[in-house]
Write an enzyme that holds these catalytic residues in place. Structure first.
Site, PDB file in Angstrom:
ATOM      1  CB  CYS A  41      11.968   4.769   4.091  1.00 44.70           C
ATOM      2  SG  CYS A  41      11.154   4.520   3.131  1.00 44.70           S
ATOM      3  CG  HIS A  85      10.966   8.828   4.704  1.00 41.58           C
ATOM      4  ND1 HIS A  85      11.300   8.947   3.412  1.00 41.58           N
ATOM      5  CD2 HIS A  85      10.215   7.783   4.978  1.00 41.58           C
ATOM      6  CE1 HIS A  85      10.898   7.757   2.916  1.00 41.58           C
ATOM      7  NE2 HIS A  85      10.050   7.008   3.746  1.00 41.58           N
ATOM      8  CG  ASN A  89       8.183   6.597   0.579  1.00 41.09           C
ATOM      9  OD1 ASN A  89       9.451   6.996   0.342  1.00 41.09           O
ATOM     10  ND2 ASN A  89       7.798   6.007   1.540  1.00 41.09           N
TER      11      ASN A  89
HETATM   12  N1  COA Z   1      -7.526   3.005  -2.250  1.00 41.00           N
HETATM   13  C1  COA Z   1      -8.634   2.770  -1.783  1.00 41.00           C
HETATM   14  N2  COA Z   1      -8.658   1.975  -0.793  1.00 41.00           N
HETATM   15  C2  COA Z   1      -7.565   1.653  -0.254  1.00 41.00           C
HETATM   16  C3  COA Z   1      -6.274   1.723  -0.746  1.00 41.00           C
HETATM   17  C4  COA Z   1      -6.412   2.483  -1.953  1.00 41.00           C
HETATM   18  N3  COA Z   1      -5.268   2.862  -2.738  1.00 41.00           N
HETATM   19  N4  COA Z   1      -5.383   1.063  -0.354  1.00 41.00           N
HETATM   20  C5  COA Z   1      -5.987   0.791   0.798  1.00 41.00           C
HETATM   21  N5  COA Z   1      -7.328   0.780   0.757  1.00 41.00           N
HETATM   22  C6  COA Z   1      -8.149   0.330   1.538  1.00 41.00           C
HETATM   23  C7  COA Z   1      -7.730  -0.858   2.466  1.00 41.00           C
HETATM   24  O1  COA Z   1      -7.826  -1.978   1.624  1.00 41.00           O
HETATM   25  C8  COA Z   1      -8.726  -0.834   3.646  1.00 41.00           C
HETATM   26  O2  COA Z   1      -9.870  -1.541   3.124  1.00 41.00           O
HETATM   27  P1  COA Z   1     -10.765  -2.576   4.059  1.00 41.00           P
HETATM   28  O3  COA Z   1     -10.981  -1.648   5.535  1.00 41.00           O
HETATM   29  O4  COA Z   1     -11.820  -2.966   3.250  1.00 41.00           O
HETATM   30  O5  COA Z   1      -9.731  -3.612   4.225  1.00 41.00           O
HETATM   31  C9  COA Z   1      -8.912   0.410   4.034  1.00 41.00           C
HETATM   32  O6  COA Z   1      -8.562   1.250   2.756  1.00 41.00           O
HETATM   33  C10 COA Z   1      -8.246   1.035   5.211  1.00 41.00           C
HETATM   34  O7  COA Z   1      -6.821   0.603   5.190  1.00 41.00           O
HETATM   35  P2  COA Z   1      -5.714   1.063   6.019  1.00 41.00           P
HETATM   36  O8  COA Z   1      -4.457   0.291   5.760  1.00 41.00           O
HETATM   37  O9  COA Z   1      -6.257   0.947   7.426  1.00 41.00           O
HETATM   38  O10 COA Z   1      -5.628   2.520   5.691  1.00 41.00           O
HETATM   39  P3  COA Z   1      -4.823   3.686   6.166  1.00 41.00           P
HETATM   40  O11 COA Z   1      -5.573   4.783   6.280  1.00 41.00           O
HETATM   41  O12 COA Z   1      -3.714   2.948   7.233  1.00 41.00           O
HETATM   42  O13 COA Z   1      -3.712   4.000   4.884  1.00 41.00           O
HETATM   43  C11 COA Z   1      -1.593   3.503   4.094  1.00 41.00           C
HETATM   44  C12 COA Z   1      -2.906   2.825   4.321  1.00 41.00           C
HETATM   45  C13 COA Z   1      -0.818   2.283   3.353  1.00 41.00           C
HETATM   46  C14 COA Z   1      -1.745   4.786   3.288  1.00 41.00           C
HETATM   47  C15 COA Z   1      -0.897   3.743   5.717  1.00 41.00           C
HETATM   48  O14 COA Z   1      -1.248   2.718   6.376  1.00 41.00           O
HETATM   49  C16 COA Z   1       0.371   4.198   5.229  1.00 41.00           C
HETATM   50  O15 COA Z   1       0.905   5.144   5.174  1.00 41.00           O
HETATM   51  N6  COA Z   1       1.381   3.286   6.021  1.00 41.00           N
HETATM   52  C17 COA Z   1       2.553   3.351   6.282  1.00 41.00           C
HETATM   53  C18 COA Z   1       3.457   3.764   4.884  1.00 41.00           C
HETATM   54  C19 COA Z   1       5.013   3.840   4.951  1.00 41.00           C
HETATM   55  O16 COA Z   1       5.375   4.782   5.886  1.00 41.00           O
HETATM   56  N7  COA Z   1       5.719   3.012   4.328  1.00 41.00           N
HETATM   57  C20 COA Z   1       6.943   3.280   3.831  1.00 41.00           C
HETATM   58  C21 COA Z   1       7.949   2.899   4.920  1.00 41.00           C
HETATM   59  S1  COA Z   1       8.492   4.554   5.442  1.00 41.00           S
END
Ligand code: COA
Length: 338
Positions: free
Chosen positions: A121, A262, A292
């Site tokens: 990224c 980003h 993304n």
């Molecule tokens: N729909 C519904 N629920 C989802 C889901 C989806 N698409 N994806 C994850 N969940 C669930 C998880 O399974 C988890 O459930 P659990 O508590 O029963 O295990 C719950 O939502 C919370 O998960 P969590 O990872 O804490 O969610 P979050 O608020 O952190 O959001 C991301 C998840 C991936 C969106 C977030 O962590 C993120 O944006 N991370 C960085 C991404 C990034 O920058 N990536 C590229 C590099 S720059």
């Protein structure tokens, strides 16, 4: 006129053209409701993404070539004028030859050399730094920097944690020399830290885990992410580096025309803007429409905002990114196009 030790004129690099390509096929959040356990409300509130694009007819080199052709058309420029092509991507057409070579051939850039650069990224920022250095060396007059990724080619569409986040797209900028050392590329700070490697990766296909029946069965050829850890590190990494680059260039929040972040998660972008003390409308956004797109997010933003007439010559822009590696950084540019 200042000169360097070997009597070359000192020149800076500036962005003198932009271009982009996004595939036609749109995958909205409701599509994902049909393939994994998710819903539109969760995706919008947790990420800011409403839809993303999927390339169905080509590879990363095809998307890149279309973005560069768009740039050349807008500049009325001949591809033979290009000296070098740098393609930032983690989804090259293949390991080798480099995607840059395929782009060079597709657009007819007969006089260019080129190579690929892998920084996930942060890829566009790392490539921009490299391209700017080629210009500043005095040995290149026209360098094209492409950020392009076909993320759909490495996603696991059964994993709701990752498949909803990423999209496909490509965008390019043209770098040229300027004798005005206070315009264009002003400052940059880039980092990598391999301790982050275990949190965002695609294991298979390289020399560590060559392709095998086992590697396929184990999902080694698809992206894996520990979203929570990456989120936490990205908020800190992007905010800290953006504030640092402002401070060392004596920029106050009101001096910044735009943060060009980003596009990984709208909440990461908001946190970065807040730390910089700038209003949210000064943070460029396309995550709602494209998700993304990895190396493409920042040049897509620049192209769309410029073409919408939102940028003017002299605007202070802070480009900022965080990604797999970990890699991260910020670049301060003074916009050069009217
Ligand atoms: N729909 C519904 N629920 C989802 C889901 C989806 N698409 N994806 C994850 N969940 C669930 C998880 O399974 C988890 O459930 P659990 O508590 O029963 O295990 C719950 O939502 C919370 O998960 P969590 O990872 O804490 O969610 P979050 O608020 O952190 O959001 C991301 C998840 C991936 C969106 C977030 O962590 C993120 O944006 N991370 C960085 C991404 C990034 O920058 N990536 C590229 C590099 S720059």
């Amino acid at each position: 006129m200042e000169t360097s030790r070997n009597n070359r004129k000192l020149v800076n690099a500036e962005i003198t053209g932009v271009g982009m390509y996004v595939p036609e096929k749109v995958l909205d959040n409701h599509y994902f409701e049909t393939i994994v356990d998710t819903n539109d409300e969760w995706i919008v509130s947790r990420t800011g993404i409403k839809e993303r694009r999927k390339e169905e007819n080509g590879a990363t080199s095809d998307m890149s070539a279309k973005a560069v052709m768009d740039l050349l058309k807008s500049k009325n420029m001949d591809p033979e004028e290009i000296d070098a092509i740098i393609v930032a991507t983690v989804t090259p057409d293949m390991f080798f030859p480099a995607t840059a070579c395929l782009v060079q051939e597709k657009i007819g850039a007969k006089n260019a050399w080129g190579f690929d650069l892998s920084a996930a990224c942060s890829g566009f920022l790392f490539a921009l730094e490299t391209g700017a250095s080629l210009i500043q060396s005095g040995r290149h007059k026209k360098v094209v920097v492409v950020g392009a990724d076909k993320m759909s080619s490495i996603l696991d569409y059964t994993d709701r944690n990752t498949c909803i986040i990423f999209g496909d797209g490509a965008a390019a900028v043209l770098l040229e020399p300027t004798e005005d050392l206070d315009s264009g590329y002003i400052d940059s700070k880039l980092h990598c830290d391999g301790k982050g490697a275990e949190f965002l990766y695609m294991k298979g296909g390289g020399s560590l885990h060559p392709c095998s029946h086992e590697s396929l069965d184990d999902g080694y050829h698809q992206l894996v992410q520990d979203g929570k850890t990456v989120f936490k590190e990205a908020v800190k990494g992007m905010a800290d580096i953006s504030v640092e680059i402002m401070e060392r260039n004596n920029l106050k929040s009101e001096d910044v025309a735009y943060l060009v972040p980003h596009q990984a998660n709208k909440r990461i972008i908001d946190a970065t803007a807040n730390r910089m003390g700038i209003p949210l409308e000064k943070a460029m956004l396309n995550i709602d429409r494209y998700g993304n797109t990895t190396a493409a997010t920042i040049p897509l933003c620049l192209t769309e905002y410029y073409r919408a007439g939102k940028l003017k010559k002299g605007d202070n822009l802070i480009l900022s990114a965080f990604g797999a590696g970990f890699t991260w950084g910020a670049i301060y540019i003074k916009w050069s196009l009217d």
